[in-house]
Motif scaffolding. Sequence first.
Motif, mmCIF file in Angstrom:
data_model
loop_
_atom_site.group_PDB
_atom_site.id
_atom_site.type_symbol
_atom_site.label_atom_id
_atom_site.label_comp_id
_atom_site.label_asym_id
_atom_site.label_seq_id
_atom_site.Cartn_x
_atom_site.Cartn_y
_atom_site.Cartn_z
ATOM 1 N N LEU A 114 0.772 -1.196 0.008
ATOM 2 C CA LEU A 114 -0.033 -0.062 -0.045
ATOM 3 C C LEU A 114 0.865 1.293 0.074
ATOM 4 O O LEU A 114 0.486 2.275 -0.527
ATOM 5 N N ALA A 115 2.077 1.278 0.673
ATOM 6 C CA ALA A 115 2.971 2.369 0.762
ATOM 7 C C ALA A 115 3.402 2.941 -0.510
ATOM 8 O O ALA A 115 3.647 3.787 -0.735
ATOM 9 N N ASP A 117 4.048 3.331 -4.856
ATOM 10 C CA ASP A 117 3.166 3.781 -6.153
ATOM 11 C C ASP A 117 2.801 2.549 -6.826
ATOM 12 O O ASP A 117 3.609 1.430 -6.803
ATOM 13 N N GLY A 128 1.321 5.945 -4.044
ATOM 14 C CA GLY A 128 1.496 5.280 -2.632
ATOM 15 C C GLY A 128 0.925 6.160 -1.637
ATOM 16 O O GLY A 128 1.273 7.477 -1.424
ATOM 17 N N GLU A 129 0.926 5.529 -0.442
ATOM 18 C CA GLU A 129 0.762 6.433 0.791
ATOM 19 C C GLU A 129 1.754 7.151 1.340
ATOM 20 O O GLU A 129 1.679 8.160 2.085
ATOM 21 N N TRP A 130 3.139 6.580 1.042
ATOM 22 C CA TRP A 130 4.232 7.408 1.553
ATOM 23 C C TRP A 130 4.131 8.988 0.987
ATOM 24 O O TRP A 130 4.489 10.003 1.551
ATOM 25 N N GLN A 132 1.692 11.140 0.727
ATOM 26 C CA GLN A 132 0.767 11.826 1.596
ATOM 27 C C GLN A 132 1.751 12.654 2.708
ATOM 28 O O GLN A 132 1.323 13.598 3.204
#
Length: 176
Positions: A114-115, A117, A128-130, A132
């Motif tokens: 999830l983290a 792309d 990806g979540e990173w 954010q």
Amino acid sequence: MLEENNLGLPDPDPLPGDDMNTPYFLIGDDAFPLRTWMMKPYSRRNLTNEERIFNYRLSRARRVVENAFGLLAMRFQCLLGCLNQMPETVDLIILACVTLHNLISIRYPAIARLAVDQEDEHNQLVPGEWRQGRQLADGDRTHGRNVVTSAGVSQRNYIKHYFNSRAGSVEWQNMI
């Protein structure tokens, strides 16, 4: 060190399926100078199809690097700024961060997926979540001039032709 070829990069090798030696290089964005050791995209104005494909392929490669640094910086925020340490200590800090990151990724693979792309079924970026969190800058832009070299232009054109050749193309690159 890159300008003087003192970084210890490997000698040039042919690209897969090719016979011409190509120097190893870093991947940058428009803020960086075009050199044989630094490939950057073509200007977005009036792109040919071959240039568009080159930019797309370069962007995909750059995204891998951005994911790696983004994930590390998200987890280990000491990497977001300047590490005012001796080089040997910085090496140990980075090795510790990478080791801990790898352990987390092995123990919690779903969170790791999830983290980073991803691409959807239409080859569009799903961030990806990173992303954010706070992102790393693209480097210190206060040194050096952003001036292209003719050798850099020649190498970028060669790689562009390679990406569009039978040896270097991939089946999905025309679907963007």
